[in-house]
Design a protein around this motif. Sequence first.
Motif, PDB file in Angstrom:
ATOM      1  N   PHE A 174     -10.844  -1.625   2.942  1.00  0.00           N
ATOM      2  CA  PHE A 174     -10.219  -0.646   2.971  1.00  0.00           C
ATOM      3  C   PHE A 174     -10.533   0.428   4.158  1.00  0.00           C
ATOM      4  CE2 PHE A 174      -8.540  -1.849  -1.028  1.00  0.00           C
ATOM      5  CZ  PHE A 174      -9.617  -2.383  -1.542  1.00  0.00           C
ATOM      6  N   TYR A 193      -3.086   0.488  -3.758  1.00  0.00           N
ATOM      7  CA  TYR A 193      -2.711  -1.076  -3.400  1.00  0.00           C
ATOM      8  C   TYR A 193      -2.404  -1.943  -4.580  1.00  0.00           C
ATOM      9  CZ  TYR A 193      -7.547  -2.076  -4.546  1.00  0.00           C
ATOM     10  OH  TYR A 193      -8.793  -2.203  -5.145  1.00  0.00           O
ATOM     11  N   SER A 195      -7.756  -7.311  -2.860  1.00  0.00           N
ATOM     12  CA  SER A 195      -8.172  -6.717  -1.632  1.00  0.00           C
ATOM     13  C   SER A 195      -9.534  -6.086  -1.703  1.00  0.00           C
ATOM     14  CB  SER A 195      -7.033  -5.575  -1.309  1.00  0.00           C
ATOM     15  OG  SER A 195      -5.667  -6.201  -0.832  1.00  0.00           O
ATOM     16  N   VAL A 232       0.797  -1.210   0.002  1.00  0.00           N
ATOM     17  CA  VAL A 232       0.040   0.163  -0.012  1.00  0.00           C
ATOM     18  C   VAL A 232       0.942   1.247   0.022  1.00  0.00           C
ATOM     19  CG1 VAL A 232      -1.848   1.157   1.242  1.00  0.00           C
ATOM     20  CG2 VAL A 232      -1.801  -1.169   1.203  1.00  0.00           C
ATOM     21  N   ALA A 256      -5.205  -1.760   3.688  1.00  0.00           N
ATOM     22  CA  ALA A 256      -5.898  -2.589   2.685  1.00  0.00           C
ATOM     23  C   ALA A 256      -5.758  -4.126   3.039  1.00  0.00           C
ATOM     24  CB  ALA A 256      -5.562  -2.509   1.376  1.00  0.00           C
ATOM     25  N   SER A 289     -15.486  -3.436  -0.909  1.00  0.00           N
ATOM     26  CA  SER A 289     -15.282  -3.098  -2.412  1.00  0.00           C
ATOM     27  C   SER A 289     -16.593  -3.149  -3.161  1.00  0.00           C
ATOM     28  CB  SER A 289     -14.562  -4.286  -3.003  1.00  0.00           C
ATOM     29  OG  SER A 289     -14.976  -5.611  -2.623  1.00  0.00           O
TER      30      SER A 289
END
Lengths: 114, 114
Positions: free
Chosen positions: B33, B25, B30, B4, B92, B52
């Motif tokens: 966050f 990232y 991932s 990251v 992340a 996400s």
Amino acid sequence: DADVTQTPRNRITKTGKRIMLECSQTKGHDRMYWYRQDPGLGLRLIYYSFDVKDINKGEISDGYSVSRQAQAKFSLSLESAIPNQTALYFCATSNPTGGANVLTFGAGSRLTVL
Amino acid sequence: GENVEQHPSTLSVQEGDSAVIKCTYSDSASNYFPWYKQELGKRPQLIIDIRSNVGEKKDQRIAVTLNKTAKHFSLHITETQPEDSAVYFCAASQNFWNNNDMRFGAGTRLTVKP
């Protein structure tokens, strides 16, 4: 209030000495972590534990060991301290229930190795 | 493993202005966050997080945006106040339920000038 307590808050020691940093929590969380913070490097995971007797290496475990003898306690040891282990160390807990797995940090232990 | 990167490392704004901190990232797997705020001499504390499955999340004066295609996410603080002065860390991880694979950015020191 439920909290994460670290001792000692500050420690100065010499190269080669054994050091133990202790963490206790009253939050009732199963998961505990040790992080190291260095300027410009953020927080890096050293070891983590998901339960009593469960020990797992993190990103930077070399030179460190941990012990999880009780749900509320997680100690970090430096068997033979060296100057590049000078850093701010944080213990943290988490509990992935209720849709959140937030890290709750202790106040930090500043270690200086001369 | 995940890497990251966080920019800028320092940011100074006038009170009332907006502040934006950006993170990229490397691991396309991932999907969680979080952002942590660390006031001077204090422990890091979660201020906002995003998963996400959404592109933006807001909480009063702070917001986080996520671009999964470009693998970057940003923290936006509007109408900054002196108490927003702190170091901000992005992070992340692949799995919301596991902090053990979470990687932090190096941090951004935000100063809000009155």
